[in-house]
Design a protein around this motif. Structure first.
Motif, short mmCIF file in Angstrom:
data_model
loop_
_atom_site.label_atom_id
_atom_site.label_comp_id
_atom_site.label_asym_id
_atom_site.label_seq_id
_atom_site.Cartn_x
_atom_site.Cartn_y
_atom_site.Cartn_z
N ARG A 47 32.83 43.89 48.94
CA ARG A 47 32.51 44.58 47.67
C ARG A 47 33.57 44.68 46.59
NH1 ARG A 47 31.63 50.48 49.80
NH2 ARG A 47 29.93 49.65 50.65
N GLU A 48 34.94 44.60 47.01
CA GLU A 48 35.84 44.74 45.81
C GLU A 48 35.73 43.35 44.94
OE1 GLU A 48 38.13 47.23 45.03
OE2 GLU A 48 36.96 48.03 46.54
N LYS A 49 35.29 42.12 45.67
CA LYS A 49 34.92 40.85 44.68
C LYS A 49 33.58 41.10 43.86
CE LYS A 49 32.96 37.32 46.23
NZ LYS A 49 32.44 36.05 46.82
N GLN A 50 32.88 41.78 44.41
CA GLN A 50 31.58 42.01 43.80
C GLN A 50 31.79 43.05 42.49
OE1 GLN A 50 29.00 43.23 46.84
NE2 GLN A 50 28.01 41.31 47.06
N LYS A 51 32.73 43.92 42.75
CA LYS A 51 32.89 45.02 41.59
C LYS A 51 33.54 44.34 40.52
CE LYS A 51 34.31 49.12 43.88
NZ LYS A 51 35.47 50.04 44.20
N ALA A 52 34.53 43.40 40.81
CA ALA A 52 35.35 42.52 39.69
C ALA A 52 34.38 41.65 38.96
CB ALA A 52 36.39 41.83 40.40
N LYS A 53 33.71 40.92 39.71
CA LYS A 53 32.88 40.20 39.10
C LYS A 53 31.79 40.85 38.10
CE LYS A 53 30.55 37.22 41.70
NZ LYS A 53 29.77 37.02 42.87
N PHE A 54 31.21 41.95 38.77
CA PHE A 54 30.22 42.87 37.84
C PHE A 54 30.72 43.59 36.42
CE2 PHE A 54 27.74 46.83 37.43
CZ PHE A 54 26.43 46.03 36.90
N ILE A 55 31.90 43.89 36.70
CA ILE A 55 32.61 44.41 35.58
C ILE A 55 32.72 43.47 34.31
CG2 ILE A 55 34.77 45.70 34.81
CD1 ILE A 55 34.96 46.99 37.49
N TYR A 56 33.33 42.25 34.81
CA TYR A 56 33.80 41.41 33.88
C TYR A 56 32.51 40.39 33.60
CZ TYR A 56 38.50 42.82 34.07
OH TYR A 56 39.62 43.39 34.15
N ASP A 71 46.10 31.46 41.66
CA ASP A 71 46.82 31.14 42.82
C ASP A 71 47.83 30.12 42.64
OD1 ASP A 71 47.35 31.33 45.56
OD2 ASP A 71 46.24 29.80 46.04
N ARG A 72 47.79 29.32 41.56
CA ARG A 72 48.69 28.25 41.10
C ARG A 72 49.65 28.87 40.33
NH1 ARG A 72 44.00 24.92 40.47
NH2 ARG A 72 43.95 25.47 38.37
N MET A 73 49.55 29.74 39.85
CA MET A 73 50.43 30.60 38.79
C MET A 73 51.57 31.33 39.65
SD MET A 73 47.80 32.52 36.13
CE MET A 73 48.82 33.40 35.23
N LYS A 74 52.70 31.47 38.92
CA LYS A 74 53.77 32.37 39.46
C LYS A 74 53.36 33.78 39.69
CE LYS A 74 57.63 29.58 37.79
NZ LYS A 74 58.58 29.04 36.75
N GLY A 75 54.07 34.37 40.75
CA GLY A 75 53.96 35.72 41.01
C GLY A 75 52.72 36.08 42.01
N MET A 76 52.07 37.19 41.91
CA MET A 76 51.37 37.86 42.98
C MET A 76 49.93 37.11 42.42
SD MET A 76 52.88 39.95 45.03
CE MET A 76 51.56 41.24 45.43
N THR A 77 49.27 36.63 43.45
CA THR A 77 47.69 35.96 43.12
C THR A 77 47.03 37.02 42.60
OG1 THR A 77 48.19 34.47 44.87
CG2 THR A 77 45.89 34.62 44.00
N GLY A 78 46.82 38.38 43.19
CA GLY A 78 45.70 39.35 42.96
C GLY A 78 46.05 39.82 41.43
N MET A 189 43.96 42.84 46.00
CA MET A 189 44.48 42.48 47.29
C MET A 189 43.38 41.97 48.30
SD MET A 189 47.48 41.93 46.49
CE MET A 189 48.08 41.07 47.97
N LEU A 190 42.46 42.92 48.27
CA LEU A 190 41.23 42.64 49.35
C LEU A 190 40.58 41.20 48.76
CD1 LEU A 190 39.78 46.09 49.73
CD2 LEU A 190 41.25 44.62 51.42
N ILE A 191 40.45 41.09 47.38
CA ILE A 191 39.91 39.92 46.97
C ILE A 191 40.61 38.51 47.39
CG2 ILE A 191 39.04 38.45 44.94
CD1 ILE A 191 38.91 41.30 43.41
#
Length: 197
Positions: A47-56, A71-78, A189-191
């Motif tokens: 649901r969290e992934k679908q929310k992000a996809k839908f909003i953007y 994921d390849r960038m520095k820092g937190m992936t989320g 984080m759930l994504i």
């Protein structure tokens, strides 16, 4: 080109999302009839992934590519994922108040009305950088469409990482956004958990 044609308010109801995040003022009077079932951990992540996809307004494959890039960038992936989505040109046009919704912003970019640093860009997924100047083409500025848009978006709050000049239909990216500034109600984080399985 693939287009998501799901009715917006229906989708917002099913995701438990306020249509305001999409730039839509309407409210749905219907209540979602959902049995009191316990949602699984996977269901919450999805649901969290679908929310992000839908909003953007991003489809599955490009969204997964954003995740791999984050994921390849520095820092937190989320956090990186949310910042990448926020840096999309169609989103920045929407945030500057040059469009009523992200879908309209995507259309404006696709119709070649937008200049980035003086050059025409027609790719909605173009990633802006700090210091970029985004403006509407000179020949389009006088059109009735933009007068109508400014009437609607005049009172909208522009995020602090952007600077807007609504009179001249242009804006500047002062700095790249951080996760704290992004007001999208998604638990990234759930994504990350969903994709890292």
């Amino acid at each position: 080109m693939a287009v998501n044609r799901v009715p917006v308010l229906k989708r917002c109801r099913s995701l438990g999302l306020d249509p305001v995040y999409l730039g839509i003022d309407k409210k749905s009077n219907r209540q979602l009839k959902r049995a009191n079932r316990k949602v699984s951990e996977y269901g919450l992540q999805l649901r969290e992934k679908q929310k992000a996809k839908f909003i953007y307004g991003v489809l599955e494959k490009p969204f997964h590519n954003y995740y791999l890039k984050a994921d390849r960038m520095k820092g937190m992936t989320g956090e990186n994922l949310m910042i990448l989505l926020e840096r999309r040109l169609d989103n920045v046009v929407y945030r500057l108040g040059l469009a009523r919704t992200r879908k309209e912003a995507r259309q404006i970019v696709g119709h070649k009305h937008v200049l980035v640093n003086g050059k025409q860009v027609k790719i909605p997924s173009y990633l802006i950088k700090a210091g970029d100047t985004i403006e509407i083409k000179e020949k389009c500025k006088g059109s009735q469409r933009y007068k109508d848009i400014l009437e609607v978006t005049g009172g909208r709050l522009v995020p602090e990482w952007l600077e807007t000049d609504q009179e001249n239909l242009k804006g500047t990216v002062k700095e790249l956004p951080t996760r704290e500034i992004i007001d999208i109600p998604v638990d990234e984080m759930l994504i990350v958990e969903l994709y890292s399985k």
